[in-house]
Design a protein around this motif. Structure first.
Motif, PDB file in Angstrom:
ATOM      1  N   PRO A   1      34.197  41.465  40.847  1.00  0.00           N
ATOM      2  CA  PRO A   1      34.770  40.039  40.767  1.00  0.00           C
ATOM      3  C   PRO A   1      33.420  38.871  40.201  1.00  0.00           C
ATOM      4  O   PRO A   1      33.332  37.918  39.629  1.00  0.00           O
ATOM      5  CB  PRO A   1      34.802  39.159  41.987  1.00  0.00           C
ATOM      6  CG  PRO A   1      34.327  39.651  43.355  1.00  0.00           C
ATOM      7  CD  PRO A   1      34.369  40.508  42.721  1.00  0.00           C
TER       8      PRO A   1
ATOM      9  N   MET B   1      38.490  32.885  39.547  1.00  0.00           N
ATOM     10  CA  MET B   1      39.725  32.981  40.023  1.00  0.00           C
ATOM     11  C   MET B   1      41.458  32.464  40.010  1.00  0.00           C
ATOM     12  O   MET B   1      41.817  33.264  41.078  1.00  0.00           O
ATOM     13  CB  MET B   1      39.546  34.347  41.905  1.00  0.00           C
ATOM     14  CG  MET B   1      38.119  35.507  41.821  1.00  0.00           C
ATOM     15  SD  MET B   1      39.014  36.661  40.726  1.00  0.00           S
ATOM     16  CE  MET B   1      39.835  37.757  41.155  1.00  0.00           C
TER      17      MET B   1
ATOM     18  N   LYS C   1      35.135  37.174  36.982  1.00  0.00           N
ATOM     19  CA  LYS C   1      36.257  37.235  37.149  1.00  0.00           C
ATOM     20  C   LYS C   1      36.732  35.484  37.390  1.00  0.00           C
ATOM     21  O   LYS C   1      36.795  35.162  37.835  1.00  0.00           O
ATOM     22  CB  LYS C   1      36.813  37.844  37.840  1.00  0.00           C
ATOM     23  CG  LYS C   1      36.055  39.640  37.822  1.00  0.00           C
ATOM     24  CD  LYS C   1      37.181  39.645  35.830  1.00  0.00           C
ATOM     25  CE  LYS C   1      36.467  41.467  35.719  1.00  0.00           C
ATOM     26  NZ  LYS C   1      37.119  42.069  35.104  1.00  0.00           N
TER      27      LYS C   1
ATOM     28  N   LEU D   1      41.396  40.218  38.384  1.00  0.00           N
ATOM     29  CA  LEU D   1      40.207  41.346  38.644  1.00  0.00           C
ATOM     30  C   LEU D   1      40.527  41.839  37.262  1.00  0.00           C
ATOM     31  O   LEU D   1      39.960  42.978  36.956  1.00  0.00           O
ATOM     32  CB  LEU D   1      40.508  42.045  39.637  1.00  0.00           C
ATOM     33  CG  LEU D   1      39.554  41.277  40.927  1.00  0.00           C
ATOM     34  CD1 LEU D   1      40.303  42.123  42.603  1.00  0.00           C
ATOM     35  CD2 LEU D   1      38.922  40.835  40.507  1.00  0.00           C
TER      36      LEU D   1
ATOM     37  N   SER E   1      36.585  39.241  31.081  1.00  0.00           N
ATOM     38  CA  SER E   1      35.636  37.979  32.049  1.00  0.00           C
ATOM     39  C   SER E   1      35.624  37.354  31.010  1.00  0.00           C
ATOM     40  O   SER E   1      34.713  37.289  29.427  1.00  0.00           O
ATOM     41  CB  SER E   1      35.232  39.033  32.472  1.00  0.00           C
ATOM     42  OG  SER E   1      34.601  39.695  34.070  1.00  0.00           O
TER      43      SER E   1
ATOM     44  N   TYR F   1      40.863  35.323  46.906  1.00  0.00           N
ATOM     45  CA  TYR F   1      40.292  36.905  46.082  1.00  0.00           C
ATOM     46  C   TYR F   1      41.811  37.519  46.140  1.00  0.00           C
ATOM     47  O   TYR F   1      42.168  38.176  45.559  1.00  0.00           O
ATOM     48  CB  TYR F   1      39.402  37.628  46.449  1.00  0.00           C
ATOM     49  CG  TYR F   1      38.812  38.893  46.127  1.00  0.00           C
ATOM     50  CD1 TYR F   1      38.598  39.407  44.859  1.00  0.00           C
ATOM     51  CD2 TYR F   1      39.879  39.645  47.479  1.00  0.00           C
ATOM     52  CE1 TYR F   1      38.058  40.224  44.656  1.00  0.00           C
ATOM     53  CE2 TYR F   1      38.900  41.007  46.691  1.00  0.00           C
ATOM     54  CZ  TYR F   1      38.479  41.616  45.607  1.00  0.00           C
ATOM     55  OH  TYR F   1      38.560  42.525  45.583  1.00  0.00           O
TER      56      TYR F   1
END
Length: 530
Positions: free
Chosen positions: A177, A230, A330, A334, A338, A394
């Motif tokens: 990430p 995230m 990220k 995921l 990005s 996450y």
């Protein structure tokens, strides 16, 4: 739609299993049905009786299914993502129960009708003698074999789908990430009261809070950011590199702007590729910025971005000097690319709604009460909300993929067992029907291995035909998975081979128990009883 498709597939397999059982049951009751016809019972009356018997079974099964559904629903609500709207209001009410019972009775009526028609087609004379016409038997057998092929097709398609989802989930969890999520706890604050009317007051509060948090035992680092990774909550802003060709208004590239305090990158475990982090010496007039690797690669692919200047849309002629370069992280999950990102110094702006993030050496959950205490010491009226570990954020990004994988995986296991039972029933039926033949073969010198092959090859052929058809169905299903698949093609051969291996293994293990019956087969007894 994925859940509905898997449920419909499992319902169809259950109906096929009921139909195959009723076919076998009808053949077993052939003499009884023929005797009833001889005594004057009409075909309609016998078919009605068979349908009523099946319907009674459906009603009893619906009652048991309601109890199981109540337990499964509570299990389902524990694994479903909280982000799905209105999920916690789902319950089993009378309407849902009525629909399920009606559907059960309808499917039983449909899938019981054909076996009942076949069961009443037998010759009266041969039926009374305990046998049936070869044409009737072969027709029933062909229909049963076709149903078993359909069963194995559905089972293989569900197996491949769950394998693809599992492979995708494994690949997704291995994606970096861009930050280290272990040991981090976050909490949101909003300094919207009159006490923090000016940016200096806001900056002073957050600076004091971070100093107190960093002095706590077990705290390794602490920082403040307007939006954690995230969460996907940062909005994009137009920007332009100063000194390059003039960009026309409205055509500026878009990057997400994040406000952070000094020490944010070390707190989040985001390494500095080049340059430096913000420092306390960077005041409200320093005009410095840290950029992500994607921006440097876009505008200065073969140059050092440190020292370059970037302008932001809406800021007039003001520009910021690039002092640091960090990796891409990220933000939208995921599986998503990005985004380009600009990091601005919070000391320069004094944003009120921010997130405090603390890295602890022990259990991050133990820091929650300490964080609340430090905030209340500075301002007892200030609420602290949305307290989470970064690890939870996450996991929330993977929740949908995990939920679908678990559900389809559970359905594929049930479908696999149903298909194995169906093949087992076909082979067992063949063993009973051909017992006299096998007795003769053994009597004239055939070995048990040859008899076993004759017995199993028909079931193996049905499984292979079902798997061949299931490949096409699985490929079509995989194309509809869309964003649920990551790094896995719809025709991923390892997934197909793994599913094929599992299905063949389960069916083989289920059928091997029948070979023990062959070894116990006495040709004299078989010939005498037949």
């Amino acid at each position: 739609w994925m859940l509905l498709g898997a449920t419909a597939s499992l319902l169809l397999m259950a109906c096929i299993s009921v139909a195959t059982i009723l076919f076998a049951h009808g053949a077993y009751r052939g003499p009884e049905i023929a005797m009833r016809q001889v005594l004057g019972a009409t075909r309609i009356r016998i078919i009605t009786q068979l349908l009523l018997e099946s319907s009674f079974s459906a009603v009893v099964a619906s009652g048991l299914g309601a109890l199981i559904a109540w337990w499964v629903l509570h299990l389902f609500l524990r694994i479903v993502p909280e982000s799905l709207p209105q999920m916690q209001t789902v319950s089993i009410d009378l309407r849902a129960m009525g629909f399920a019972v009606a559907l059960a009775l309808m499917t039983v009526a449909i899938f019981s009708l054909l076996p009942a028609l076949y069961a009443t087609r037998a010759s009266l004379l041969l039926g009374v003698r305990g046998s049936a016409l070869p044409s009737t038997l072969s027709g029933s057998q062909r229909v049963r074999n076709g149903l078993i092929v359909i069963e194995n097709t559905i089972a293989f398609a569900l197996l491949v789908t769950s394998t693809l989802l599992l492979s995708s989930l494994v690949r997704l969890t291995n994606v970096d990430p861009g930050f280290s999520r272990q040991g981090l706890v976050s909490a949101e604050l909003n300094l919207s009261s009159e006490r923090y009317a000016s940016p200096p007051q806001v900056i002073s509060f957050y600076r004091t809070l971070l100093e107190r948090l960093r002095s706590l035992p077990g705290v390794q680092a602490a920082a403040v950011v307007d939006s954690l990774p995230m969460t996907g909550s940062t909005e994009g802003t137009g920007y332009y590199p100063v000194g390059t060709s003039k960009i026309r208004p409205g055509e500026e590239p878009i990057a997400r702007v994040t406000f952070v305090t000094p020490g944010y990158f070390s707190t989040m475990g985001i390494p500095l590729i080049r340059g430096r982090d913000f420092s306390a010496a960077d005041g409200d007039q320093s005009h410095v910025i840290v950029i992500s690797e994607g921006i440097a690669r876009t505008h200065w692919p073969n140059e050092d971005p440190i020292g370059k200047r970037i302008g932001i849309k809406g800021a007039g002629s003001l520009s910021w000097e690039v002092i640091g370069l960090v990796p891409n992280i990220k933000d939208d999950g995921l599986a998503a690319a990005s985004p380009l990102r600009l990091y601005l110094n919070e000391q320069e702006f004094g944003e009120k709604g921010m997130t405090v993030v603390v890295r602890a050496s022990g259990d991050p959950g133990a820091m929650v009460s300490a964080l609340r205490h430090e905030v209340s010491v500075l301002d007892p009226s200030l609420p602290v909300y949305n307290i989470k570990t970064v690890d939870e954020l996450y996991n929330e990004s993977l929740a949908r993929n995990r939920m679908v994988t678990r559900i389809v995986g559970a359905f594929s296991v049930i479908a696999l067992l149903l298909s194995a039972v169906g093949v087992y029933g076909v082979i067992l039926s063949n063993l009973v029907r051909r017992t006299k033949e096998f007795g003769i073969r053994i009597a004239v010198g055939s070995n048990f291995g040859h008899i076993g092959w004759l017995l199993l090859r028909e079931g193996a052929l049905l499984v292979l035909l079902g798997m061949a058809a299931g490949m096409g169905v699985a490929f079509l299903a995989s194309r509809s998975l869309g964003s649920l698949l990551f790094g896995v093609a719809g025709m991923d051969m390892p997934s197909y081979l793994a599913a094929a291996g599992v299905q063949l293994l389960v069916v083989t293990l289920g059928c091997l128990s029948l070979l023990r019956r062959i070894t116990k087969l006495d040709p004299l007894v078989a010939l005498r009883n037949r």
